[in-house]
Design a protein around this motif. Sequence first.
Motif, PDB file in Angstrom:
ATOM      1  N   THR A   1      14.742  67.373 -39.053  1.00 58.85           N
ATOM      2  CA  THR A   1      14.357  65.915 -38.211  1.00 58.85           C
ATOM      3  C   THR A   1      15.398  64.902 -38.493  1.00 58.85           C
ATOM      4  O   THR A   1      15.520  64.038 -37.948  1.00 58.85           O
ATOM      5  N   MET A   2      15.674  65.007 -40.041  1.00 58.19           N
ATOM      6  CA  MET A   2      16.298  63.720 -40.516  1.00 58.19           C
ATOM      7  C   MET A   2      17.772  63.559 -39.945  1.00 58.19           C
ATOM      8  O   MET A   2      18.249  62.495 -39.592  1.00 58.19           O
ATOM      9  N   GLU A   3      18.462  64.716 -39.777  1.00 61.11           N
ATOM     10  CA  GLU A   3      19.950  64.711 -39.415  1.00 61.11           C
ATOM     11  C   GLU A   3      19.889  64.344 -37.877  1.00 61.11           C
ATOM     12  O   GLU A   3      20.826  63.791 -37.309  1.00 61.11           O
ATOM     13  N   PHE A   4      18.688  64.422 -36.985  1.00 57.85           N
ATOM     14  CA  PHE A   4      18.564  64.438 -35.620  1.00 57.85           C
ATOM     15  C   PHE A   4      18.577  63.058 -35.544  1.00 57.85           C
ATOM     16  O   PHE A   4      18.794  62.213 -34.703  1.00 57.85           O
ATOM     17  N   GLN A   5      17.907  62.222 -36.621  1.00 53.27           N
ATOM     18  CA  GLN A   5      17.884  60.877 -36.576  1.00 53.27           C
ATOM     19  C   GLN A   5      19.186  59.891 -36.518  1.00 53.27           C
ATOM     20  O   GLN A   5      19.292  58.895 -36.139  1.00 53.27           O
ATOM     21  N   PHE A   6      20.290  60.663 -36.931  1.00 51.68           N
ATOM     22  CA  PHE A   6      21.550  60.003 -36.731  1.00 51.68           C
ATOM     23  C   PHE A   6      21.695  59.663 -35.263  1.00 51.68           C
ATOM     24  O   PHE A   6      22.805  58.865 -35.127  1.00 51.68           O
ATOM     25  N   GLY A   7      21.338  60.680 -34.591  1.00 53.97           N
ATOM     26  CA  GLY A   7      22.015  60.499 -33.139  1.00 53.97           C
ATOM     27  C   GLY A   7      20.930  59.681 -32.394  1.00 53.97           C
ATOM     28  O   GLY A   7      21.447  58.989 -31.307  1.00 53.97           O
ATOM     29  N   THR A   8      19.577  59.644 -32.699  1.00 47.20           N
ATOM     30  CA  THR A   8      18.699  58.937 -31.869  1.00 47.20           C
ATOM     31  C   THR A   8      18.436  57.653 -32.365  1.00 47.20           C
ATOM     32  O   THR A   8      18.294  56.504 -31.628  1.00 47.20           O
TER      33      THR A   8
ATOM     34  N   TYR B   1      30.665  55.041 -35.468  1.00 49.29           N
ATOM     35  CA  TYR B   1      31.541  54.235 -36.272  1.00 49.29           C
ATOM     36  C   TYR B   1      32.113  55.151 -37.413  1.00 49.29           C
ATOM     37  O   TYR B   1      33.259  55.053 -37.819  1.00 49.29           O
ATOM     38  N   VAL B   2      31.220  56.100 -38.135  1.00 49.46           N
ATOM     39  CA  VAL B   2      31.701  56.983 -39.267  1.00 49.46           C
ATOM     40  C   VAL B   2      31.488  58.328 -39.161  1.00 49.46           C
ATOM     41  O   VAL B   2      31.732  59.091 -40.216  1.00 49.46           O
ATOM     42  N   GLY B   3      31.630  58.797 -37.754  1.00 48.37           N
ATOM     43  CA  GLY B   3      31.250  60.048 -37.569  1.00 48.37           C
ATOM     44  C   GLY B   3      32.417  61.025 -38.113  1.00 48.37           C
ATOM     45  O   GLY B   3      32.241  62.269 -38.076  1.00 48.37           O
TER      46      GLY B   3
ATOM     47  N   THR C   1      40.998  52.917 -32.457  1.00 45.99           N
ATOM     48  CA  THR C   1      39.479  53.393 -31.731  1.00 45.99           C
ATOM     49  C   THR C   1      38.325  52.654 -32.130  1.00 45.99           C
ATOM     50  O   THR C   1      37.285  52.999 -31.869  1.00 45.99           O
ATOM     51  N   MET C   2      38.539  51.625 -33.127  1.00 45.51           N
ATOM     52  CA  MET C   2      37.340  50.803 -33.688  1.00 45.51           C
ATOM     53  C   MET C   2      36.454  51.553 -34.244  1.00 45.51           C
ATOM     54  O   MET C   2      35.333  51.407 -34.006  1.00 45.51           O
ATOM     55  N   ARG C   3      36.756  52.571 -35.153  1.00 41.67           N
ATOM     56  CA  ARG C   3      35.737  53.230 -36.074  1.00 41.67           C
ATOM     57  C   ARG C   3      36.597  53.625 -37.315  1.00 41.67           C
ATOM     58  O   ARG C   3      37.929  53.539 -37.492  1.00 41.67           O
TER      59      ARG C   3
END
Length: 522
Positions: free
Chosen positions: A74-81, A89-91, A165-167
């Motif tokens: 659930t923690m990792e999914f929060q990066f997308g939600t 920006y930092v993917g 790319t602005m990232r």
Amino acid sequence: MFELDVVSLSRLQFALTALYHFLFVPLTLGLALLLAIMESVYVMTGREVWREAVKFWGALFGINFVMGVATGVTMEFQFGTNWAYYSHYVGDVFGTPLAIEGLMAFFLEATFVGLFFFGWKRLTKVQHLVVTWLVALGSNFSALWILVANAWMSNPVGAVFNPQTMRMEVTSFKEVLFNPVAQSKFVHTVSAGYVTGSMFVMSIAAYYILRKRHVEIARRSLTVAASFGLASALSVVVLGDESGYTTGESQKMKIAAIEAMWETEPAPASFTLFGLPDLKSETTKYAIEIPYVLGIIATRSLDKEVEGIKPLVLHAEERIRNGLPGYKWISEQGGRPNVVVPAALEGSMRDLGYALLLKRIRPDIENATREEIVEAAHSVVPDVPVLFWSFRIMVALGFYFIALFGVAFYLSSRRRCGAPWFLKMTMFSLPLPWIAAELGWIVAEYGRQPWIIDGVMPTFLGVSDVPASNVAASLAAFVLFYTALAVVDVALLVKYIRKGPHVPESGPTPQPRAGALPVAAE
């Protein structure tokens, strides 16, 4: 004042899920290695008592491992939600370590965990021992990649901003991987996990000895945990010193806030053992200082000063002003193909993140007034009292662990670990490593504010463009779900601890009645 906006709710949700998840991580790290040590003794000696000890502690490890995986996803999914712009920006930088961690946790580590539980009758002793060691190594490697990603947020090396790319994009994965902050953070965190696992085993073993149950397994487990715990507790303090040095190099404001040090401390800098930080007067009252210690920790020298909060705020103000021309150029030229940053603006681009601090105050930051720039500069100061006390309680607990494990090692080596005072003290110390670990993460993450990437991206810019009500609803759902998981976890642990190892209780062996038929062994 705490406002229930999208930023605050997203931060609160991630903080709660991260702190809850970290209840399971250190125990997984510590128990996995203790299982490998105990099974190694079993293979070398052939004594069944060690095999039963491994199976018992392995059952508790399994419960903790499942909970850790469930809460980590659930923690990792929060990066997308909740943190969509941060992920965009930092993917390019952040995504690679997370992907490798996922492979480690869900494929490598989980596969060997399955073999550990179901391979007792299908593998030889040596084969099963290899599996157990691979479980321990898989757990540690899984933690490594998370900490590499986390350390990059505190010390963003090996990547640059691409105006086309602005990232942020990776320029050297080697620098990301061998980030000095990542190295110190990894060894410090895993050592803290070893302390947690050792205290867990030692406390439960003390409970059995006090109750005179499963004494043979309990005494052996306590001896192993005391030895391993003492080495780990000493490592935490030594490696914590290294972590302090890397923080002093890359996050000077965090060091100043931890010390509640408003003015620059001349060399050799003293460490404040105790004091009362006063935010209004910007002083630390009733300070008790230890000479030289801070200078050694933060600078590895006795001739370098340690900058205080006030001069660092002035430095931030300079960097905000310097970053504004770069922001103006980006807002006009950024995102176009083949665009190149002019040489005259390269220095300004390095301070672009500081200029972005003004976005919290006004959207057209190129028109910011002097007062607004000063206000943005003061926002780089984290919550001083929280960091000051969190750090000192954590350090005090670290020295307590050294003392307790030292006493346990001495008593167990003299075969005198049955003293009731010692056993009760050990039992009551069970929650303390978790308190220390949680305080450590508060110091690490809360101390980085207002940055989600230090000096590059302010936290408030990284959130998703979603209604605050959506985040509040998911936060409430997480609280309910995690509370239910906590109840289940504690209930399962208590159940298996009360049940104990699958061996007969110690006591006289019953003699068969005359004329009774022999019973086949299982």
